[in-house]
Each structure stands twice: as C-alpha cells, then as structure tokens.
Design a protein around this motif. Structure first.
Motif, mmCIF file in Angstrom:
data_model
loop_
_atom_site.group_PDB
_atom_site.id
_atom_site.type_symbol
_atom_site.label_atom_id
_atom_site.label_comp_id
_atom_site.label_asym_id
_atom_site.label_seq_id
_atom_site.Cartn_x
_atom_site.Cartn_y
_atom_site.Cartn_z
ATOM 1 N N ARG A 155 34.123 -23.709 -4.759
ATOM 2 C CA ARG A 155 35.501 -23.760 -4.864
ATOM 3 C C ARG A 155 36.097 -22.436 -4.536
ATOM 4 N NH1 ARG A 155 36.977 -26.173 -10.026
ATOM 5 N NH2 ARG A 155 36.266 -24.144 -10.690
ATOM 6 N N HIS A 185 44.523 -27.124 -10.673
ATOM 7 C CA HIS A 185 43.415 -28.233 -10.062
ATOM 8 C C HIS A 185 43.565 -27.904 -8.683
ATOM 9 C CE1 HIS A 185 46.100 -30.418 -13.505
ATOM 10 N NE2 HIS A 185 44.885 -30.423 -13.617
ATOM 11 N N TYR A 235 40.695 -31.495 -0.508
ATOM 12 C CA TYR A 235 39.596 -32.334 -0.383
ATOM 13 C C TYR A 235 39.225 -32.302 0.992
ATOM 14 C CZ TYR A 235 40.002 -33.367 -5.527
ATOM 15 O OH TYR A 235 39.809 -33.244 -6.857
ATOM 16 N N TYR A 247 41.972 -40.585 -4.870
ATOM 17 C CA TYR A 247 42.071 -39.561 -5.752
ATOM 18 C C TYR A 247 42.023 -40.270 -7.151
ATOM 19 C CZ TYR A 247 43.683 -36.623 -1.765
ATOM 20 O OH TYR A 247 43.577 -36.175 -0.771
ATOM 21 N N LEU A 291 40.547 -32.449 -10.149
ATOM 22 C CA LEU A 291 39.421 -31.722 -10.235
ATOM 23 C C LEU A 291 39.639 -30.305 -10.641
ATOM 24 C CD1 LEU A 291 36.294 -31.385 -9.142
ATOM 25 C CD2 LEU A 291 37.118 -30.396 -7.218
#
Length: 65
Positions: free
Chosen positions: A10, A20, A26, A60, A64
């Motif tokens: 990430r 987030h 994604y 979703y 995350l």
C-alpha cells in the motif's frame, strides 16, 4: 482452481483523508495482480499474452484501513 496470492504494498497515495484505501485504488491492485500472474505463467510481455479485459467488477465488503 489454484489460488495465487499476490501481496501488494500500500502506498501513501492509496489512502484517503479518512485513512481508508480509496475505492478506485482497488482496481490498481487487481491490475498489479494480473501482471504478476502473467509473469508467474511465464508471459512477461503484453505481446506474449494479448489479453482484453472486457469487464471488471468488485464488491466492497469492508474498508481497508
């Protein structure tokens, strides 16, 4: 069906102001996994594996962090 797990790092730019991962990011993760899968299969160039992604859909489930 075999499963190939692809760890994706990430980046700071992936995270929104709420902490987030942004929903659009994604799709970047899926694309990164696709390239790594092709590499894993021995197809290191686009010419070696011409692929057209006609549709891509994500559900979703949870944020995350």
């Amino acid at each position: 069906m075999a499963v190939l797990r692809v760890p994706v790092q990430r980046r700071l730019s992936d995270v929104d102001i709420l902490g987030h991962v942004n929903n659009v990011v994604y799709y970047d993760y899926v694309q990164e996994a696709r390239f790594r899968l092709l590499n894993h299969l021995g197809r290191e160039t686009v010419e070696a594996a011409p692929i057209v992604v006609a549709r891509q859909e994500l559900d979703y489930i949870a944020p995350l962090p």
